[in-house]
Design an enzyme around this catalytic site. Structure first.
Site, mmCIF file in Angstrom:
data_model
loop_
_atom_site.group_PDB
_atom_site.id
_atom_site.type_symbol
_atom_site.label_atom_id
_atom_site.label_comp_id
_atom_site.label_asym_id
_atom_site.label_seq_id
_atom_site.Cartn_x
_atom_site.Cartn_y
_atom_site.Cartn_z
ATOM 1 N N GLY A 196 7.435 -5.055 -14.773
ATOM 2 C CA GLY A 196 5.994 -5.332 -14.625
ATOM 3 C C GLY A 196 5.399 -5.232 -16.256
ATOM 4 O O GLY A 196 6.013 -4.916 -17.111
ATOM 5 N N CYS A 197 4.206 -5.793 -16.568
ATOM 6 C CA CYS A 197 3.920 -5.970 -17.970
ATOM 7 C C CYS A 197 3.423 -4.489 -18.488
ATOM 8 O O CYS A 197 4.089 -4.217 -19.537
ATOM 9 C CB CYS A 197 2.548 -6.759 -17.858
ATOM 10 S SG CYS A 197 1.208 -6.486 -16.713
#
Length: 335
Positions: free
Chosen positions: A154-155
């Site tokens: 994920g970011c």
């Protein structure tokens, strides 16, 4: 060339993937797909994203009901889809010998109960949770080379882990005091769908998901230690800036910290560790880099990490993982 398709191509991440893949020397972008219910179905992607005109003038095709033929025609698929959708699509493509690079959270944590708690659905493929490799490219390259299912990190977890992992690996942190991660993301992190929170006149700098954001357990699982994580929405379009505070073990010097980062990233061109100064979003937006800087005082360290949430935090890292899986230079098509 390897034939690549993107499912979920109308979103911000899907559009970035299209831009990267259309010019990739080893991957041929053969199709862009959206759900059959999508309002963008049958439109040209460059009509939605004018910056792609004369670069990616491909139609957004509605995803067929029967996916076997599509899966058999592709060598790799990028899933820029909702978590539940990726959960259902990935097995079909894997059964047809198509490599899957999933940008959702559907396969990031090898614990079926995690999905019930943090994603709100029952995971039906525990065998794929075991098979999936977590796509934090700089740290899991060896495993990525050997799998057909990459769960791209994920970011927020990407910038958080890239900042902390070298210090944990070198045993430099006193983890009796949990690392504290405060990270601010641009509005594109909320996706393209219109909401009141992300509308122009409403967007502000505010915390959200306090103590219950799904990226907290993702970060903790792959770091091997609990963290206190608070995400924030910023009133800018793209990028993440993370401010991370941690306690150092007694006697740890700045030189030991530099050595830890150098050991981790000397041969990793998409992580830039600052000798002086601190990263900013301006330095990383529209790039595939994660930038890291730090300052120490009185036995504590403050680490600043920055990345473009749509690139290093999503599309660019997915392509980086695909490069690794196919034995290519990991920066191919990114720089």
């Amino acid at each position: 060339m390897q034939k690549a398709i993107i499912i979920g191509a109308s979103g911000y991440t899907g559009a970035e993937l299209a831009r990267l893949l259309i010019k990739h020397p080893e991957f041929e972008l053969t199709g862009l797909y959206v759900s059959r219910q999508s309002q963008d179905a049958n439109k040209c992607i460059s009509d939605i994203y004018p910056q792609l005109k004369h670069l990616v003038d491909l139609p957004l095709q509605p995803l067929p009901e029967q996916l076997t033929q599509l899966a058999q025609q592709a060598d790799l698929v990028f899933l820029a889809t909702a978590h539940e959708v990726s959960h259902d699509l990935a097995p079909i493509f894997l059964q047809n010998q198509c490599k899957v690079f999933d940008l959702s959270g559907a396969f990031r944590v090898n614990n079926a109960a995690f999905y019930r708690t943090f994603y709100g659905f029952e995971h039906q493929h525990p065998e794929l949770l075991t098979q999936a490799v977590y796509g934090l490219a700089e740290w899991n390259a060896h495993q990525i080379k050997q799998t057909d299912l990459v769960a791209v990190a994920g970011c927020y977890p990407t910038v958080s882990q890239l900042s902390l992992k070298p210090l944990i690996a070198h045993n430099l942190l006193d983890l009796t005091q949990l690392p504290v991660i405060n990270a601010v993301s641009g509005v594109s992190g909320a996706g393209r769908k219109a909401t009141l929170t992300s509308s122009f006149c409403e967007v502000s700098l505010n915390a959200y998901g306090v103590f219950n954001h799904r990226h907290q357990p993702e970060i903790a699982t792959h770091l091997g230690t609990e963290v206190i994580f608070t995400p924030h929405l910023g009133n800018f379009k793209r990028g993440i800036l993370a401010t991370i505070t941690a306690k150092l073990k007694t006697g740890v010097s700045d030189e030991q910290i530099r050595v830890a980062y150098q050991h981790a990233y000397a041969d990793k061109p998409l992580v830039r560790v600052y000798e002086q100064g601190l990263p900013s979003i301006k330095a990383v937006e529209f790039t595939p880099y994660c930038d890291i800087g730090f300052v120490t005082k009185n036995g504590h360290i403050i680490i600043i990490g920055a990345e473009d949430n749509l690139l290093k935090g999503a599309a660019a890292q997915a392509v980086q993982c695909a490069n690794i899986r196919y034995g290519l230079t990991e920066t191919l098509g990114l720089l």
